[in-house]
Design a protein around this motif. Structure first.
Motif, mmCIF file in Angstrom:
data_model
loop_
_atom_site.group_PDB
_atom_site.id
_atom_site.type_symbol
_atom_site.label_atom_id
_atom_site.label_comp_id
_atom_site.label_asym_id
_atom_site.label_seq_id
_atom_site.Cartn_x
_atom_site.Cartn_y
_atom_site.Cartn_z
ATOM 1 N N GLY A 151 112.940 -2.756 15.341
ATOM 2 C CA GLY A 151 114.224 -2.163 14.980
ATOM 3 C C GLY A 151 115.259 -2.144 16.080
ATOM 4 N N SER A 152 114.923 -2.603 17.279
ATOM 5 C CA SER A 152 115.903 -2.562 18.361
ATOM 6 C C SER A 152 116.829 -3.778 18.318
ATOM 7 N N PRO A 153 118.116 -3.569 18.558
ATOM 8 C CA PRO A 153 119.029 -4.717 18.627
ATOM 9 C C PRO A 153 119.043 -5.375 20.011
ATOM 10 N N PHE A 154 118.261 -4.829 20.945
ATOM 11 C CA PHE A 154 118.381 -5.315 22.327
ATOM 12 C C PHE A 154 117.405 -6.459 22.582
ATOM 13 N N SER B 179 116.950 -10.911 23.226
ATOM 14 C CA SER B 179 117.361 -11.786 24.334
ATOM 15 C C SER B 179 118.826 -12.229 24.225
ATOM 16 N N ASP B 180 119.324 -12.394 22.999
ATOM 17 C CA ASP B 180 120.734 -12.796 22.893
ATOM 18 C C ASP B 180 121.662 -11.696 23.411
ATOM 19 N N PHE B 181 121.233 -10.468 23.285
ATOM 20 C CA PHE B 181 121.978 -9.363 23.886
ATOM 21 C C PHE B 181 121.841 -9.398 25.411
ATOM 22 N N TYR B 182 120.611 -9.541 25.871
ATOM 23 C CA TYR B 182 120.404 -9.466 27.324
ATOM 24 C C TYR B 182 121.046 -10.628 28.074
ATOM 25 N N ARG B 183 121.250 -11.769 27.406
ATOM 26 C CA ARG B 183 121.967 -12.861 28.087
ATOM 27 C C ARG B 183 123.321 -12.378 28.592
ATOM 28 N N GLY C 154 124.571 -8.889 41.357
ATOM 29 C CA GLY C 154 123.463 -7.943 41.293
ATOM 30 C C GLY C 154 122.189 -8.665 40.913
ATOM 31 N N ASN C 155 121.059 -7.955 40.941
ATOM 32 C CA ASN C 155 119.780 -8.608 40.672
ATOM 33 C C ASN C 155 118.770 -7.699 39.997
ATOM 34 N N TYR C 156 119.216 -6.572 39.441
ATOM 35 C CA TYR C 156 118.238 -5.559 39.024
ATOM 36 C C TYR C 156 118.725 -4.884 37.754
ATOM 37 N N LEU C 157 117.772 -4.595 36.870
ATOM 38 C CA LEU C 157 118.138 -3.928 35.606
ATOM 39 C C LEU C 157 117.029 -2.995 35.147
ATOM 40 N N TRP C 158 117.432 -1.800 34.746
ATOM 41 C CA TRP C 158 116.570 -0.961 33.915
ATOM 42 C C TRP C 158 117.125 -1.112 32.508
ATOM 43 N N PRO C 159 116.293 -1.606 31.579
ATOM 44 C CA PRO C 159 116.829 -1.900 30.242
ATOM 45 C C PRO C 159 116.999 -0.640 29.397
ATOM 46 N N ALA C 160 117.723 -0.805 28.304
ATOM 47 C CA ALA C 160 117.894 0.276 27.333
ATOM 48 C C ALA C 160 116.511 0.731 26.873
ATOM 49 N N MET C 161 116.326 2.036 26.741
ATOM 50 C CA MET C 161 114.987 2.527 26.406
ATOM 51 C C MET C 161 114.949 3.706 25.437
ATOM 52 N N TRP C 162 116.098 4.134 24.944
ATOM 53 C CA TRP C 162 116.058 5.288 24.036
ATOM 54 C C TRP C 162 115.195 4.991 22.811
ATOM 55 N N SER C 163 115.420 3.807 22.218
ATOM 56 C CA SER C 163 114.578 3.436 21.068
ATOM 57 C C SER C 163 114.128 2.009 21.218
ATOM 58 N N SER C 164 113.948 1.567 22.460
ATOM 59 C CA SER C 164 113.658 0.154 22.672
ATOM 60 C C SER C 164 112.480 -0.036 23.613
ATOM 61 N N MET C 165 111.902 -1.224 23.492
ATOM 62 C CA MET C 165 110.798 -1.619 24.372
ATOM 63 C C MET C 165 111.124 -3.031 24.841
ATOM 64 N N PHE C 166 111.725 -3.128 25.993
ATOM 65 C CA PHE C 166 112.273 -4.389 26.481
ATOM 66 C C PHE C 166 111.333 -5.568 26.286
ATOM 67 N N TYR C 167 110.089 -5.414 26.727
ATOM 68 C CA TYR C 167 109.184 -6.564 26.730
ATOM 69 C C TYR C 167 108.675 -6.928 25.339
ATOM 70 N N LYS D 158 110.990 -12.998 24.378
ATOM 71 C CA LYS D 158 111.756 -13.807 25.343
ATOM 72 C C LYS D 158 112.403 -12.950 26.430
ATOM 73 N N ASN D 159 112.525 -11.650 26.202
ATOM 74 C CA ASN D 159 113.243 -10.810 27.171
ATOM 75 C C ASN D 159 112.672 -10.922 28.585
ATOM 76 N N GLY D 160 111.362 -10.744 28.696
ATOM 77 C CA GLY D 160 110.731 -10.749 30.019
ATOM 78 C C GLY D 160 110.929 -12.060 30.752
ATOM 79 N N PRO D 161 110.483 -13.193 30.150
ATOM 80 C CA PRO D 161 110.664 -14.471 30.845
ATOM 81 C C PRO D 161 112.129 -14.817 31.087
ATOM 82 N N LEU D 162 112.992 -14.411 30.164
ATOM 83 C CA LEU D 162 114.410 -14.752 30.338
ATOM 84 C C LEU D 162 114.984 -14.061 31.586
#
Ligand SMILES: *[C@@H]1O[C@H](CO)[C@@H](O)[C@H](O)[C@H]1NC(C)=O
Ligand SMILES: *[C@@H]1O[C@H](CO)[C@@H](O)[C@H](O)[C@H]1NC(C)=O
Ligand SMILES: *[C@@H]1O[C@H](CO)[C@@H](O)[C@H](O)[C@H]1NC(C)=O
Length: 980
Positions: free
Chosen positions: A232-235, A237-241, A252-265, A270-274
């Protein structure tokens, strides 16, 4: 290398568009020129774009960014560049080229760059083996038969990527091309001069952002733009690009991803490898250890999130996080907190020591690397620093990631041996927050000079390994984000005290063009001052923070917003239409939206006062409040309809009607008072400035003393107004010839207007009696002469010695902007931070200054002249809401008058490291610590106040001496008249 200018006949003078002489923001001059005929190696023209060559062996992130550069040339020139993947041998085989060639690569990884180095055409010694460093330059005769090429070389792959994006920005593609619709600057010509441009290594090793508090805005917007994940998360890989693109363009080189209702990996495999392909280090937030999202706990954790009762379950959960991410670039969050963003009831220092030791062991085993090669952070957030303060031990490899107080005040700097730890330290800083005392997650409320002050304190105190900013939904916080990343990249460029103000001009020129840059920078500087006074979400507190009568505080503060809107609108109206959207998003929108919210609360407050005065214009204020509430919704709709609805949902955040820390479910506004028009017609009303009584409630009114030494900004006035419908004429007479008024006669009319007329006093001091006297004003309704009000005007016409320099008492008050110390008498260590805080500026000591003893050390001297004989005067000092930062030595100041008794005040209470100090809430809401102490007798005459800041972690903004006249207010009395 032969002198390039000779070989190519290049001009060496560089057109420096952005930095003015003497500017204290020290940006490297640009290599690029845009005027045909100005010499240099031409890289592009109307139908000429470069061929970009990269080596097959280079990092995927470099190849990817090279394609971005080709497109960025296209955005600027109208003709795309092309990318050719080729090795050195194939490249040097090309003798003649119809287009300019750019070679891009990483030292040691690109055959192109290594080929140039080994043939001694490129000297890479300035970057080799450094972290994220790059150089770009024209290289003449790179190989036989070729005149020249342009080369971008990175010390590592991110260095090369930053070189690419540095060029993109300098030729005219803003890092905010997507996120704020900043339009590329169209060029007819791009050439590179002979300058060798080298940047890096960055001031801070890991620099990034945290997408947080991401609903409703970012989540709503994401949902309508990206295909949701199976969870259900919209976040995805097309968003993270888009996020990665922004981070890299900001170097910059660092990100903490959105996490309220999301699980980045998991939301998108594709999120992790991207992230790794782009070259971004992923982290997880303070309560999500071992690269696993909080939301994964609910789905995948066997048993409860509790180390004591479910060690095995927690360990296997964490192990999976390490295993999953082992081939990706990750900064591992260590430690553990309770479920969600909360303290744990069962964790102790010793169990935390055990947890971190286990996590480290797991990482070395799983990643097959020594700890020194695995970036790890323990986030010292909320209650966590308490464990450290209590003496907990943690391996030196771990970065201690300190934090602010959620309101932009850093809680801690390294002390003692902490600076020597191999893992170093970091800072987690907030531009957005959900929690006590109130959320602030609607639009930008950040004063950039405050960020500069706190983050230079951070950096100079040795916190240089990680900086991460909580940027909420990102959109609407573009400006503080860009500024933070610029500071993290190159703190030295920001060495001047006014470097942020200068940077803002340089930056604005890039986004909005040279013509609008100065005004845009001024507007956002003023905006920062106005939001430093109160965050929007705190405005609904009662009573209203700004005083309804004293110092005309509500009116004057609101007027600043009105003026700011006028200025921003005027700039907007003159901009080319292509630039208007980005200007709206970054400048005009916050100004307009902010003014509207202030209008609501300011006018509700004034309406309440007006209704007790029986002003019929109370009703107009109530109508204005309703109109502002409608306007607020219209501004939201306007934002959502920008660019065909591109930013729909970004202003879904409620922001009106907070009554506790959490956001209200819908926008509501307080009811504004209204009046029923009096039955009888044409009724005179009179109010005197600063006085809550009004005629006819009181037949005799009194103004505060009017002094020859009133602050220059202050007008003394009376208001004549209608209490009912109808028209009447009035007449004002003074009983002395040296007092006059504006609008001496006039007519008041309701409902046609004017319903209220302000009459400003003038005094001919040369003709007024010396010392104290008084005058009377009589205001008569000439259509009903029984309606007659009297206003007593106390007059103060003292003298001061002609050679006196300093502030002068009026209204039994002396108010001093901190920067107006006597430079001749004050210690040179003190520095002024222009455009800091709520009124004018701030004054601080350099960050590394040692703690001082009471009444000792660097001193600020304020000469003043007083007329009231007072037995025990009070001195009030206004300071930034800075925290103690050094837990061994709290923020304190000393104050004394004429070398008398030294009074020392502790500004902020010490804590156990877990809790906020007492008084913190009030200070962050008001944007200031306001502290008072007694300084003994002050007889009339000339004096000297001495102020000592005992810690470098504090900033003073204002000093007030009370001779009995100071009235309550948010910002303190306006600055006194001073002789300079
Ligand atoms: C230029 O590159 C952009 C981005 O890759 C692409 O969308 C566009 O179609 C290209 N233009 C031409 C004329 O090829
Ligand atoms: C009032 O008096 C002051 C001082 O004499 C003078 O400068 C000013 O012009 C006068 N204003 C009016 C409205 O008469
Ligand atoms: C009020 O007084 C003014 C002159 O002072 C006069 O012109 C006007 O007609 C009067 N209005 C009424 C309603 O009496």
């Amino acid at each position: 290398m032969a002198p390039l200018a000779n070989l190519l006949g290049l001009v060496t003078g560089v057109l420096c568009l952005f930095s003015s002489p003497g500017a204290t923001y020290k940006e490297k001059p640009s290599v690029f020129t845009f005027t045909p005929g100005s010499g240099g190696f031409q890289l592009g023209g109307p139908s000429l774009a470069p061929e970009i060559r990269v080596s097959q062996n280079d990092a995927p992130g470099v190849l990817r960014a090279a394609r971005d550069l080709a497109a960025d040339f296209g955005r600027v020139l109208g003709t795309n560049g092309t990318v050719v993947v080729a090795d050195w041998a194939a490249t040097i085989a090309v003798k003649t080229a119809s287009r300019p060639t750019i070679l891009i690569g990483t030292v040691g990884q690109s055959s192109l760059i290594d080929g140039l180095i080994s043939s001694k055409k490129l000297d890479a010694s300035a970057i080799t083996k450094k972290w994220e460093t790059f150089t770009y330059q024209v290289v003449p005769t790179p190989w036989e038969g070729r005149d020249n090429v342009f080369v971008i070389a990175g010390s590592d792959s991110r260095g090369a990527v930053f070189g690419i994006y540095d060029i993109a920005e300098r030729i005219g593609v803003s890092p905010l091309h997507y996120w704020a619709d900043v339009q590329p600057i169209k060029r007819q010509h791009i050439a590179a001069s002979t300058l060798i441009h080298t940047e890096g290594p960055p001031s801070v090793k890991y620099r990034g952002i945290f997408l947080n508090d991401e609903a409703p805005a970012l989540t709503g917007w994401g949902g309508s733009n990206f295909k949701r994940s199976q969870y259900g998360s919209p976040f995805v890989s097309d968003f993270y690009r888009h996020i990665f693109d922004l981070i890299l363009r900001l170097k910059g080189n660092y990100l903490w991803p959105a996490m309220w209702s999301s699980m980045f990996y998991l939301d998108d495999p594709k999120n992790g490898p991207l992230a790794t392909e782009y070259g971004i280090f992923m982290g997880t937030s303070h309560h999500e250890p071992m690269a696993r999202a909080d939301k994964e706990q609910g789905r995948f954790l066997r048993g409860s999130w509790d180390w004591r009762s479910n060690k095995a379950g927690v360990q296997s959960f964490m192990q999976e996080g390490a295993t999953r991410s082992k081939d990706w670039s990750t900064i591992y969050t260590l430690g553990m907190r309770g479920s969600g963003d909360a303290a744990s009831a069962t964790l102790s220092s010793s169990s935390l020591e055990e947890i971190i030791a286990w996590q480290q062991q797991t990482l070395t085993k799983t990643l097959g690397k020594p700890l020194s090669e695995i970036p790890q952070a323990w986030v010292m957030y909320k209650e966590v620093p308490g464990y450290w303060q209590a003496g907990m031990k943690v391996s030196d490899d771990v970065t201690l990631l300190w934090s602010d107080d959620n309101r932009g005040n850093i809680r801690r700097v390294p002390i003692g041996d902490e600076e020597k730890r191999s893992g170093g330290s970091g800072m987690y800083y907030h531009f957005d927050y959900v929690g006590d005392p109130r959320n602030y997650k609607w639009i930008n409320t950040i004063q950039l000079t405050k960020t500069w002050e706190q983050m230079t304190l951070t950096y100079d105190s040795g916190i240089r390994n990680i900086w991460i900013a909580n940027v909420g939904d990102l959109k609407a916080l573009e400006l503080p984000t860009v500024h933070f990343m610029a500071l993290a990249w190159d703190r030295e460029a920001f060495s001047g005290m006014d470097s942020t103000t200068e940077w803002l001009k340089v930056w604005s020129a890039r986004q909005f063009g040279e013509d609008a840059a100065g005004a845009a920078a001024e507007i956002m500087t003023t905006y920062g001052k106005l939001t430093a006074r109160h965050k929007y979400e705190d405005l609904s507190r009662t009573p209203f923070a700004f005083h309804a009568t004293n110092y005309d505080e509500v009116e004057l503060n609101y007027q600043e917003w009105v003026d700011l809107v006028a200025k921003a609108q005027a700039v907007y109206d003159k901009l080319p239409s292509a630039v208007q959207d980005s200007f709206f998003e970054i400048v005009l929108h916050p100004v307009l939206a902010g003014k509207t919210v202030f209008e609501i609360y300011s006018k509700v407050t004034l309406a309440s006062r007006y209704s007790t005065e029986k002003r019929i214009s109370t009703n107009q204020l109530a109508k204005d409040v309703q109109a502002a509430f409608q306007a607020d919704q219209a501004i939201t709709r306007r934002f959502h309809s920008l660019r065909g609805g591109k930013w729909n949902h970004f202003m879904d955040q409620t922001h009106l009607g907070y009554n506790n820390w959490q956001e209200p479910s819908s926008n509501t506004i307080p009811r504004a008072s209204t009046l029923t028009a009096a039955s009888s017609n044409a009724l005179l009303g009179v109010a005197a400035q600063g006085n809550t009584a009004a005629y006819p409630g009181s037949a005799r009114l009194s103004l505060a003393p009017v002094s020859k030494f009133d602050p220059p900004s202050v007008n003394r006035y009376i208001d004549i107004f209608a209490r009912g419908d109808g028209t009447f004429f009035y007449d004002i007479t003074a009983n002395v010839s040296f007092v006059n008024v504006t609008n001496r006669r006039g007519s008041i009319s309701s409902p046609a207007g004017p319903t209220d007329i302000r009459s400003i006093l003038g005094v001919n001091w040369a003709a007024a009696p010396a010392g104290s006297s008084s005058a009377l004003l009589t205001i008569v309704n000439t259509n009903a002469t029984s309606q007659s009000a009297t206003v007593v005007v106390p007059l103060e016409n003292p003298t001061i010695p002609s050679d006196f320099k300093g502030h002068v008492e009026a209204d039994a008050t002396i108010s001093i902007e901190a920067e107006h110390f006597s430079p001749a008498d004050s210690s040179k260590e003190y520095a002024i931070i222009p455009n800091y805080g709520r009124t004018l500026s701030g004054v601080r000591l350099p960050p590394r200054t040692a703690s001082q003893q009471p009444g000792k050390g660097p001193v600020l001297v304020y000469p003043f002249y007083s007329f009231t004989n007072i037995a025990d005067a009070t001195v009030t000092v206004y300071l930034a809401p800075s925290e103690n930062a050094n837990p061994k030595s709290p923020n304190r100041y000393s104050v004394s008058v004429d070398g008398g008794a030294v009074s020392t005040v502790q500004v902020v209470a010490l804590t156990n490291g877990s809790n906020q100090p007492q008084g913190w809430s009030d200070a962050v809401i008001r944007g200031a610590y306001v502290k008072s102490s007694k300084v003994g007798r002050i007889a009339p005459g000339k004096h000297e106040l001495k102020l000592y800041l005992l810690e470098p972690t504090m900033v003073v903004t204002k000093v007030v001496i009370d001779f009995g006249g100071v009235k309550s207010s948010l910002l303190g009395p306006p600055e006194s008249w001073r002789s300079v």
